[in-house]
Design a protein around this motif. Structure first.
Motif, PDB file in Angstrom:
ATOM      1  N   VAL A 153       0.442  -1.069  -0.142  1.00 46.61           N
ATOM      2  CA  VAL A 153      -0.206  -0.148  -0.306  1.00 46.61           C
ATOM      3  C   VAL A 153       0.603   1.376   0.082  1.00 46.61           C
ATOM      4  O   VAL A 153       1.328   1.469   1.207  1.00 46.61           O
ATOM      5  CB  VAL A 153      -0.535  -0.132   1.174  1.00 46.61           C
ATOM      6  N   VAL A 154       0.866   2.289  -0.483  1.00 43.75           N
ATOM      7  CA  VAL A 154       1.704   3.546  -1.279  1.00 43.75           C
ATOM      8  C   VAL A 154       0.666   4.183  -1.428  1.00 43.75           C
ATOM      9  O   VAL A 154      -0.292   4.489  -1.680  1.00 43.75           O
ATOM     10  CB  VAL A 154       2.110   3.030  -2.285  1.00 43.75           C
ATOM     11  N   GLU A 155       0.933   5.808  -0.072  1.00 47.11           N
ATOM     12  CA  GLU A 155       0.193   6.481   0.098  1.00 47.11           C
ATOM     13  C   GLU A 155       1.118   7.757  -0.371  1.00 47.11           C
ATOM     14  O   GLU A 155       2.376   8.372  -0.004  1.00 47.11           O
ATOM     15  CB  GLU A 155      -0.505   7.086   1.739  1.00 47.11           C
ATOM     16  N   LEU A 156       0.550   8.834  -1.101  1.00 41.82           N
ATOM     17  CA  LEU A 156       0.853  10.054  -1.614  1.00 41.82           C
ATOM     18  C   LEU A 156       0.386  11.155  -1.121  1.00 41.82           C
ATOM     19  O   LEU A 156      -0.995  11.307  -0.918  1.00 41.82           O
ATOM     20  CB  LEU A 156       0.409   9.814  -3.405  1.00 41.82           C
ATOM     21  N   LYS A 157       0.902  11.919  -1.017  1.00 39.42           N
ATOM     22  CA  LYS A 157       1.276  13.041  -1.557  1.00 39.42           C
ATOM     23  C   LYS A 157       1.162  14.088  -2.114  1.00 39.42           C
ATOM     24  O   LYS A 157       2.605  14.267  -3.285  1.00 39.42           O
ATOM     25  CB  LYS A 157       1.616  13.412   0.391  1.00 39.42           C
ATOM     26  N   ASP A 158       0.834  15.904  -3.130  1.00 38.70           N
ATOM     27  CA  ASP A 158       1.300  16.698  -3.281  1.00 38.70           C
ATOM     28  C   ASP A 158       2.349  17.091  -3.179  1.00 38.70           C
ATOM     29  O   ASP A 158       2.310  17.753  -2.603  1.00 38.70           O
ATOM     30  CB  ASP A 158       0.079  17.604  -2.730  1.00 38.70           C
ATOM     31  N   LEU A 173      -1.998   6.190   6.837  1.00 42.82           N
ATOM     32  CA  LEU A 173      -1.557   4.743   6.903  1.00 42.82           C
ATOM     33  C   LEU A 173      -2.214   3.814   8.286  1.00 42.82           C
ATOM     34  O   LEU A 173      -3.089   3.258   8.017  1.00 42.82           O
ATOM     35  CB  LEU A 173      -0.712   4.769   6.705  1.00 42.82           C
ATOM     36  N   GLN A 174      -1.611   4.555   9.585  1.00 39.94           N
ATOM     37  CA  GLN A 174      -2.197   4.668  11.092  1.00 39.94           C
ATOM     38  C   GLN A 174      -3.626   4.483  10.743  1.00 39.94           C
ATOM     39  O   GLN A 174      -4.488   3.617  11.257  1.00 39.94           O
ATOM     40  CB  GLN A 174      -2.040   5.280  11.955  1.00 39.94           C
ATOM     41  N   ASP A 175      -4.049   5.051   9.924  1.00 39.58           N
ATOM     42  CA  ASP A 175      -5.700   5.384  10.071  1.00 39.58           C
ATOM     43  C   ASP A 175      -6.714   4.140   9.355  1.00 39.58           C
ATOM     44  O   ASP A 175      -8.101   3.501   9.712  1.00 39.58           O
ATOM     45  CB  ASP A 175      -6.621   6.978   9.526  1.00 39.58           C
ATOM     46  N   TYR A 176      -6.167   3.826   8.552  1.00 40.14           N
ATOM     47  CA  TYR A 176      -6.217   2.761   6.853  1.00 40.14           C
ATOM     48  C   TYR A 176      -6.522   1.284   7.638  1.00 40.14           C
ATOM     49  O   TYR A 176      -6.950   0.726   7.809  1.00 40.14           O
ATOM     50  CB  TYR A 176      -5.805   2.599   6.298  1.00 40.14           C
ATOM     51  N   LYS A 177      -4.929   1.599   8.745  1.00 42.73           N
ATOM     52  CA  LYS A 177      -4.762  -0.177   9.807  1.00 42.73           C
ATOM     53  C   LYS A 177      -6.329  -0.116  10.658  1.00 42.73           C
ATOM     54  O   LYS A 177      -6.278  -1.060  10.701  1.00 42.73           O
ATOM     55  CB  LYS A 177      -3.490   0.351  10.491  1.00 42.73           C
ATOM     56  N   ALA A 188       2.524  -6.985   3.140  1.00 39.83           N
ATOM     57  CA  ALA A 188       4.238  -6.982   3.336  1.00 39.83           C
ATOM     58  C   ALA A 188       5.326  -6.108   3.347  1.00 39.83           C
ATOM     59  O   ALA A 188       5.902  -5.947   3.500  1.00 39.83           O
ATOM     60  CB  ALA A 188       4.623  -7.654   1.255  1.00 39.83           C
ATOM     61  N   LEU A 189       4.822  -4.094   3.079  1.00 39.12           N
ATOM     62  CA  LEU A 189       4.912  -3.309   2.389  1.00 39.12           C
ATOM     63  C   LEU A 189       4.245  -1.790   2.413  1.00 39.12           C
ATOM     64  O   LEU A 189       3.212  -2.130   1.849  1.00 39.12           O
ATOM     65  CB  LEU A 189       6.129  -3.195   1.283  1.00 39.12           C
ATOM     66  N   LEU A 190       4.545  -0.924   3.497  1.00 37.69           N
ATOM     67  CA  LEU A 190       3.817   0.222   3.432  1.00 37.69           C
ATOM     68  C   LEU A 190       4.561   1.227   2.684  1.00 37.69           C
ATOM     69  O   LEU A 190       5.748   1.126   2.765  1.00 37.69           O
ATOM     70  CB  LEU A 190       3.657   0.906   4.488  1.00 37.69           C
ATOM     71  N   ALA A 191       4.322   2.136   2.280  1.00 36.19           N
ATOM     72  CA  ALA A 191       5.192   2.818   1.354  1.00 36.19           C
ATOM     73  C   ALA A 191       4.766   4.282   1.883  1.00 36.19           C
ATOM     74  O   ALA A 191       3.238   4.531   1.756  1.00 36.19           O
ATOM     75  CB  ALA A 191       5.542   2.798   0.377  1.00 36.19           C
ATOM     76  N   ILE A 192       5.298   6.031   1.628  1.00 40.25           N
ATOM     77  CA  ILE A 192       5.127   6.978   2.090  1.00 40.25           C
ATOM     78  C   ILE A 192       5.328   7.332   1.186  1.00 40.25           C
ATOM     79  O   ILE A 192       6.678   7.842   0.833  1.00 40.25           O
ATOM     80  CB  ILE A 192       4.728   7.087   3.009  1.00 40.25           C
ATOM     81  N   SER A 193       4.786   8.350  -0.033  1.00 37.03           N
ATOM     82  CA  SER A 193       6.162   9.236  -0.907  1.00 37.03           C
ATOM     83  C   SER A 193       5.257  10.931  -1.587  1.00 37.03           C
ATOM     84  O   SER A 193       3.616  10.669  -1.286  1.00 37.03           O
ATOM     85  CB  SER A 193       6.178   8.533  -1.916  1.00 37.03           C
ATOM     86  N   ASP A 194       6.066  11.555  -1.910  1.00 39.00           N
ATOM     87  CA  ASP A 194       5.156  13.080  -2.515  1.00 39.00           C
ATOM     88  C   ASP A 194       5.786  12.912  -3.451  1.00 39.00           C
ATOM     89  O   ASP A 194       6.255  13.404  -4.242  1.00 39.00           O
ATOM     90  CB  ASP A 194       5.240  14.242  -1.959  1.00 39.00           C
ATOM     91  N   GLY A 195       6.501  11.734  -4.312  1.00 34.67           N
ATOM     92  CA  GLY A 195       7.024  11.664  -5.974  1.00 34.67           C
ATOM     93  C   GLY A 195       9.083  12.218  -5.694  1.00 34.67           C
ATOM     94  O   GLY A 195       9.655  11.124  -6.033  1.00 34.67           O
ATOM     95  N   ASP A 196       8.839  13.511  -4.557  1.00 32.42           N
ATOM     96  CA  ASP A 196      10.342  14.018  -5.109  1.00 32.42           C
ATOM     97  C   ASP A 196      10.963  12.639  -3.368  1.00 32.42           C
ATOM     98  O   ASP A 196      12.209  11.994  -3.140  1.00 32.42           O
ATOM     99  CB  ASP A 196      10.034  14.682  -4.911  1.00 32.42           C
ATOM    100  N   LEU A 203       4.285  -3.155   8.532  1.00 37.66           N
ATOM    101  CA  LEU A 203       2.608  -2.918   9.207  1.00 37.66           C
ATOM    102  C   LEU A 203       3.131  -2.549  10.844  1.00 37.66           C
ATOM    103  O   LEU A 203       1.946  -1.998  10.818  1.00 37.66           O
ATOM    104  CB  LEU A 203       2.167  -4.985   9.837  1.00 37.66           C
ATOM    105  N   THR A 204       4.636  -2.769  11.310  1.00 34.23           N
ATOM    106  CA  THR A 204       3.929  -2.255  12.396  1.00 34.23           C
ATOM    107  C   THR A 204       5.168  -1.295  13.501  1.00 34.23           C
ATOM    108  O   THR A 204       5.774  -1.004  14.325  1.00 34.23           O
ATOM    109  CB  THR A 204       4.741  -3.718  13.485  1.00 34.23           C
ATOM    110  N   ALA A 205       5.563  -0.827  12.345  1.00 34.03           N
ATOM    111  CA  ALA A 205       6.512   0.322  12.126  1.00 34.03           C
ATOM    112  C   ALA A 205       5.810   1.520  12.931  1.00 34.03           C
ATOM    113  O   ALA A 205       5.774   1.995  12.829  1.00 34.03           O
ATOM    114  CB  ALA A 205       7.828   0.733  11.410  1.00 34.03           C
ATOM    115  N   ASP A 206       6.795   1.929  13.999  1.00 32.36           N
ATOM    116  CA  ASP A 206       6.636   3.399  14.091  1.00 32.36           C
ATOM    117  C   ASP A 206       6.869   4.632  13.355  1.00 32.36           C
ATOM    118  O   ASP A 206       7.991   3.887  12.007  1.00 32.36           O
ATOM    119  CB  ASP A 206       7.232   3.724  15.585  1.00 32.36           C
TER     120      ASP A 206
END
Length: 1020
Positions: A153-158, A173-177, A188-196, A203-206
C-alpha cells in the motif's frame, strides 16, 4: 503538480516494468468487468485462482480451491497474527490435501508465488482502491497486487503542497489500519511518498522506523529516495520476489506476546543480494569455481547488521545452487554469540529451521559432520587444531561477525583451524568498522568489500543518529605530603622484598594507569561529574546512560561513590534501582564481588529492564560487557573512563547511535583523554573510503548549531518583546504567548517556518546540555516551545511525530567546573616562590626550561601563561584570543599524548616569549597599551590592512582611545543611553575614516567590544 499527477506517474513506472494497471473503480462490484464481489473483499479472487493453477499445474482443481479458501479466510484473532500467517503462506505455500485418481489421500503445498520465473506472476497496480469495513470506507492511493493479493500500500501526497508532508501520509496509513484492517492482513510493505521523498516501513513500524528507499544498484552513490527509484528498484519482478521471500521477518516478545514485523531497508536488501551473488561466485569445486572468499560487508554499527546476516542466511538456504547448505555463524566472544543467536532464533521461520548453538569443540565437530543443512553458531575458540578436515563439502558458508578482530587468529589460531576443519567452505565477513590499511589477513580470508554502508549514509537515512564527543579530563596533581609518605613506605617495603629475594632495589617504580584512574579522590570527582551531567541531560531528554571503567574493581568503587551522592539510586533487588554494575564473578572472589556479579539469566533480566524506556534502571556501569553487539535505543549518553582504541573504541561509542523517538544524537563524555585514539580510528575509517564523521565535537558542532538556530528565531520575531514570559507575572506570561502566536500567523508561511526552527533548536539544545552556553537561551527556548504548543492547540493540529517535551529545560541549573581538592602551590613546589614570575624574564624562562621535573614545569608554565593571558583579556581582545588559542592547541596536543612533555615546554616557552614581546610592542610603535589594543582590533580586518595606510589606523586608534576615556562614566554599564552614545561615537569615527572598507559589520562590532572593554577598565 498535484497528487493525481503523482499517481499517474507512478502507474506509468509500473507499466514500464510490465505491470497491469487499473483504476479502482474499474475493479469494483458495479463495474463492467468486476473483479470483486463487494467493497469488503480485498483479494482479487479470480486472479488468485488463475495464478495458483499456473504455478501449481500438478495440483487438481480440488486442491486449488482449497488453497483459495484458506487464503480468503484468515484464522487468527489479531491483525498482526494474521499478517504473519499470510506471510508464512506466501513464503512456504499453502498446505492442501486431495485424493488421487486411485483414491489415495495426499498432502502437498500450493505455492502462492512463481519463484523460478518471477515475471510470470500476476502483477497489478491499482490507484484509488476503495475498501469498506463496517461503517468505515477508505480509498488508499496505490495498492500493488501480486497474484491477486494486496501486498503493498502506497500513500501519496502533493509535492507542491508544503502542508502535505510524508508524516500526514503516515498518519493516513495508521487510520487505514484501524478502519479497514482487512486490507492489511495481506500487506507485505507500506510506503509513503510525495514523488520526491519516499519512505518504507512495516505494518508495525512507528514513524521513526519508516526509512528512505534509495537506489539498490550502487553502494557509494545511492541517490535520492524518489518514488521512481522506489518503484524501479523494488518492483522489478525478480527483485520483488526476492524481497518477499528473504527480507521480511517477525519477532514475538515472549513476555507480552507483541508481534514486531521487520522489513529490510534498501541497504540491507542490496547487501543480501550482493553477498549472495558473491558467495555463489566464490564457491569452490565441485559446487563452483571460486576461491572461497565471499566478500566483506561493512555496515556501520547500529544499521541493522544482525538482521542483514539473518536475511542473507535465509537467502542462501533457499538458493538451489547451494543445495541445502550448512551456514556457520562465527563470533569471537560468548556474549556476541548469544546475542546474534537470539536474533536468528526469533527469525527461525526465515531459516526454515531452528538454529543450533555448539556447546563444545566436540559438539561443534559433530554438528559440522553432516550431509547437508543446518545453521550452526560457534565462537572461534571452539575450533581446534586437528589433523584432518571435519567436512570437505563446498556448500558450507561461514558468516563471521566482526571479521577483522585480531582474536580470530588468522595465521595461528581459531581462524586458521576453522579453515583447516572446513577447507572448501566459503567465507563472508561482516564488520561495523572498516578494515585497517595494514590488515592483509582479513582480505586474504574474506576477499574485497561486497557492500559498504557507512556513517554518512546511515545518518542521512536516519538509520543511526550522530555521535557527539565531549572531553572532561579530571586533573590530577600530586599531594606533596602523600607523595613523601608513599615514597618512604615503598622504599621500606621494596627494600625488604628485594632483600628477601636476594636482588637489588629497582631504580624506579612504575605506577600503572589503572591505579591512577581508580584513585579514590579521582573517582569521587568522576562520580560527581556523572551525577550532575546525567541529571541535567535527563531534564531535557529522558533516556539511559552507561559508564565504562577500566576494571571490575573500579566499576564497584565508582558505584559506591555515586551511591554516596545519590543513596536513593541503590536497590539490592534486581527488579528495582536506578543504577547497576553489569559484571561477572564467582563466590571465590569475595562478598563484595558477589553483590554485583550476576548469572547470565539475571544479566538478561537487567538488559530487559535497561532497554525498556519506561523502566527506572537508567544508568549502568560496565567494564567489558554490553560494549559490542548490545542494542539499547534509549541510551543517549556514555561516560568513557577506559582506554580504548581502533575497532573496540568505535564499537563502544556506537552504543549511543541507535535511533529512538526524538533522540537527536548520542553523547560520549571522555574522562580519560582518548582523543588521540579517536583521531586514529577516524583516520582509519576515512582511509578505508568511509564518508561522514564518526564523531562530532559538542563544542564545535552542537553549541554553534544551537546558537545559530537561536539567532534565527530571534531574527524571526524581529524585535517582538516577549520578556514578560520570563520576568512577568502569570498574566504577562499569557499575553507574551498569545502575542507570539498572533505574530506568527501574520507572517507569510510563518507557522511552518516557526515550527521547523523550534524543532531544530530543541534538538540542538538537548545535545548541548549541560554546556554552560545553554543557560543563556533556556528561558527563550521555553517561550518558543510554549508558543508552539499554543499554535497546535489553536489549530488542533497533530503535526508530525511529536517532539520531546523540552519545557523542563527552564529548570536547568548548570554547575561550573569542578576543582580538585588539595591543589599544591606549583610555584612553591618548583622552588620559584620568591621570584616575580609575571615579568617572564629570559632568566626565568631559562630556569624553567632546565628544570628536571618536566611535568611540574609544565604545570607551572601553564598557570603562568593562563594568568598572563587573563590579564591580556582585560586589555586587548584580539591579542588574547590568539594567545589563548595557541595555548589550548599546545595543551590539547599534550593531553592527547601527541608530543612529549619536553616538547610542550619548549613550545610554551616560545609562546611566553611572544607574550612578553607583545607587552612591549606598543612602546616600539609609539602607541599606548590602550591605543595598541584598538590598533590590533582595527588591523584584524584584512581589507583595512590592504586599503588603509598604517598611519591612518594608528590615528584612528589614538582618537578612539581618547574619546572612549572621555565618555566613560561610573554608571555607563547601567545606562543604556550612555552605552548607545558611546557606540554611536565609535561608528561615527570609523565612518569618518571609511572603516571598514568592505563594510563588514563584524569588524565594527569587534572595535565596539574593544571600546566597551576600555571603558570598563577606565572606571574599574
Amino acid at each position: 503538480m498535484n497528487e493525481d499527477r503523482v499517481e499517474r506517474a507512478a502507474l506509468g513506472w509500473f507499466e514500464a516494468l510490465g505491470f497491469d494497471t487499473a483504476h479502482g473503480a474499474d475493479l469494483s462490484p458495479d463495474a463492467v468487468s468486476p473483479q470483486r464481489g463487494s467493497f469488503e473483499q480485498v483479494v482479487l479472487e479470480s486472479r488468485l485462482r488463475s495464478i495458483l493453477r499456473r504455478v501449481n499445474p500438478e495440483l487438481p482443481d480440488e486442491a486449488i480451491e482449497q488453497a483459495v479458501r484458506v487464503v480468503m479466510r484468515p484464522p487468527e484473532p489479531t491483525l498482526e497474527q494474521n499478517n504473519r500467517w499470510l506471510h508464512r503462506l506466501l513464503r512456504d505455500g499453502v498446505d492442501v490435501e486431495y485424493r488421487t485418481a486411485s483414491g489415495e489421500t495426499r498432502g502437498d503445498k500450493a505455492r502462492l508465488l512463481n519463484t523460478e520465473h518471477p515475471a510470470n506472476n500476476d502483477w497489478l497496480a491499482v490507484n484509488q482502491f476503495t475498501v469498506q469495513c463496517g461503517n468505515a470506507t477508505r480509498r488508499p492511493d496505490l495498492v500493488v497486487f501480486v497474484n491477486g493479493l494486496p501486498l503493498v500500500v502506497v500513500e501519496l501526497k502533493d509535492p507542491s503542497n508544503e502542508q502535505a508532508d510524508l508524516w500526514s501520509a503516515y498518519r493516513q496509513l495508521q487510520d487505514y489500519k484501524e478502519k479497514i484492517p482487512t486490507l492489511f492482513t495481506y500487506n507485505a510493505l507500506l510506503a509513503i511518498s510525495d514523488g520526491d521523498r519516499t519512505r518504507v516501513g512495516s505494518l508495525t513500524a512507528d514513524a521513526d522506523r519508516f526509512a528512505p528507499w534509495r537506489a539498490t544498484d550502487t553502494d557509494r552513490m545511492p541517490g535520492e529516495p524518489t518514488l521512481e527509484t522506489f518503484i524501479k528498484g523494488l518492483f522489478e519482478p525478480g527483485a520483488c520476489v526476492d524481497y518477499l521471500r528473504h527480507c521480511i521477518t517477525f519477532e514475538e516478545d515472549e513476555r507480552s506476546g507483541a508481534i514486531i514485523k521487520k522489513v529490510a531497508a534498501y541497504h540491507q536488501f542490496r547487501a543480501v543480494r550482493r553477498a549472495r551473488a558473491s558467495v555463489k561466485k566464490a564457491l569452490k569445486a565441485p559446487a563452483g569455481r571460486g576461491d572461497g572468499r565471499g566478500g566483506v560487508i561493512w555496515h556501520t554499527q547500529g544499521s541493522g547488521k544482525s538482521l542483514t546476516m539473518l536475511m542473507l542466511a535465509g537467502a542462501l538456504i533457499s538458493d538451489e545452487q547451494l543445495a541445502n547448505p550448512t551456514v556457520v555463524v562465527v563470533t569471537d566472544r560468548n556474549d556476541l554469540d548469544g546475542q546474534l543467536f537470539g536474533t536468528f532464533a526469533t527469525g527461525r521461520a526465515l531459516l526454515r529451521q531452528a538454529p543450533e548453538q555448539a556447546e563444545s569443540r566436540e559438539d561443534l565437530s559433530a554438528r559440522l559432520n553432516r550431509a547437508s543443512g543446518g545453521v550452526v553458531f560457534s565462537t572461534i575458540q571452539k575450533f581446534e587444531e586437528r589433523g584432518a578436515a571435519v567436512s570437505d563439502r563446498a556448500n558450507i558458508v561461514v558468516l563471521a561477525d566482526e571479521a577483522h578482530r585480531s582474536q580470530y587468529g588468522f595465521l595461528e589460531g581459531g581462524a586458521r583451524w576453522m579453515r583447516d576443519a572446513i577447507p572448501n567452505a566459503t567465507f563472508v565477513g561482516f564488520t561495523g568498522t572498516p578494515l585497517e590499511g595494514d590488515d592483509k589477513s582479513t582480505p586474504a580470508v574474506f576477499g574485497d568489500y561486497a557492500d559498504i554502508y557507512d556513517i554518512r549514509q546511515a545518518i542521512n537515512d536516519n538509520a543511526t543518529v550522530p555521535i557527539f564527543y565531549e572531553m572532561q579530563l579530571v586533573k590530577l596533581v600530586p599531594d606533596e605530603q602523600g607523595v613523601r609518605e608513599a615514597e618512604e613506605e615503598l622504599q621500606v617495603r621494596l627494600a625488604a622484598e628485594a632483600d628477601k629475594a636476594g636482588q637489588e632495589v629497582a631504580p624506579y617504580i612504575r605506577v600503572p594507569l589503572e591505579q591512577l584512574v581508580g584513585a579514590r579522590e579521582r573517582l569521587r570527582q568522576v562520580a560527581q561529574q556523572i551525577v550532575e551531567h546525567f541529571e541535567q541531560r535527563r531534564q531535557v531528554i529522558e533516556g539511559k546512560g552507561m559508564a565504562v571503567c577500566m576494571s571490575r574493581t573500579i566499576c564497584m568503587d565508582l558505584y559506591d561513590q555515586i551511591i554516596a551522592l545519590r543513596p536513593d539510586w541503590h536497590a539490592d533487588d534486581d527488579e528495582a534501582g536506578f543504577i547497576k554494575v553489569i559484571m561477572t564473578g564467582s563466590a571465590t572472589e569475595g562478598e563484595r564481588v558477589m553483590q554485583h556479579a550476576r548469572t547470565k539469566a539475571r544479566r538478561e533480566a537487567l538488559a530487559r529492564r535497561y532497554k525498556d524506556p519506561d523502566d527506572d534502571l537508567r544508568l549502568v556501569i560496565v567494564c567489558d560487557m554490553w560494549l559490542t553487539g548490545f542494542d539499547c535505543p534509549p541510551m543517549h549518553t556514555m561516560y568513557l573512563d577506559k582506554p580504548l582504541a581502533g575497532h573496540n573504541l568505535m564499537q563502544a561509542i556506537a552504543r549511543v547511535n541507535r535511533v529512538f523517538g526524538d533522540k537527536p544524537g548520542g553523547v560520549v563524555v571522555d574522562f580519560l583523554g582518548i582523543a588521540d585514539q579517536l583521531r586514529d580510528a577516524v583516520q582509519t575509517y576515512t582511509q578505508a573510503g568511509g564518508e561522514g564523521r564518526p564523531v562530532e565535537d559538542i563544542q564545535n558542532e552542537a553549541v554553534p548549531l544551537m546558537e545559530r538556530q537561536f539567532e534565527a528565531l530571534k531574527d524571526f520575531f524581529n524585535g517582538l518583546d516577549y520578556s514578560g514570559f520570563a520576568d512577568g507575572n502569570e498574566a504577562a506570561q499569557i499575553r507574551a504567548v498569545t502575542a507570539g502566536a498572533d505574530y506568527i500567523f501574520e507572517q507569510t508561511d510563518g507557522k511552518q517556518r516557526f515550527m521547523d526552527m523550534v524543532t531544530s533548536l530543541s534538538k540542538a539544545f538537548s545535545l548541548a546540555v549541560p554546556r554552560p552556553e545553554t543557560e543563556a537561551i533556556r528561558d527563550d527556548l521555553a517561550y518558543f516551545q510554549a508558543v508552539r504548543a499554543a499554535i497546535r492547540k489553536r489549530l488542533a493540529d497533530d503535526g508530525p511525530p511529536p517532539g520531546s517535551d523540552n519545557r523542563a529545560a527552564v529548570r536547568q541549573v548548570l554547575s561550573g567546573a569542578i576543582a580538585s581538592d588539595g591543589v599544591i602551590d606549583l610555584f612553591q613546589a618548583a622552588g620559584l616562590g620568591g621570584q616575580d614570575v609575571g615579568i617572564l624574564s629570559e632568566e626565568f624562562l631559562g630556569q624553567l626550561a632546565g628544570m628536571p621535573q618536566k611535568n611540574l614545569a609544565l604545570e607551572t608554565l601553564r598557570k603562568l601563561l593562563s594568568d598572563q593571558i587573563r590579564s591580556r583579556e582585560r586589555v586587548n581582545i584580539v591579542q588574547s584570543q590568539g594567545f589563548r588559542e595557541s595555548l589550548e592547541a599546545v595543551l590539547t596536543r599534550y593531553t592527547n599524548r601527541a608530543i612529549t612533555t619536553a616538547q610542550v615546554i619548549e613550545e610554551l616557552i616560545g609562546l611566553a616569549r611572544t607574550i612578553r614581546d607583545a607587552v612591549h610592542r606598543g612602546e616600539e610603535t609609539g602607541l599606548s597599551e590602550d591605543e595598541l589594543a584598538f590598533y590590533d582590533a582595527l588591523a584584524s580586518n584584512e581589507s583595512a590592512r590592504q586599503v588603509i595606510a598604517d598611519e591612518i589606523l594608528r590615528q584612528i586608534a589614538h582618537e578612539l582611545s581618547d574619546r572612549i576615556k572621555a565618555k566613560a562614566t561610573l554608571d555607563w554599564t547601567q545606562r543604556d543611553s550612555v552605552r548607545a552614545d558611546m557606540r554611536r561615537t565609535v561608528r561615527r569615527l570609523l565612518a569618518k575614516y571609511g572603516y571598514p572598507p568592505d563594510a563588514q559589520e563584524a569588524a565594527t562590532q569587534l572595535v565596539i567590544r574593544q571600546a566597551e572593554l576600555l571603558a570598563e577598565n577606565a572606571v574599574a
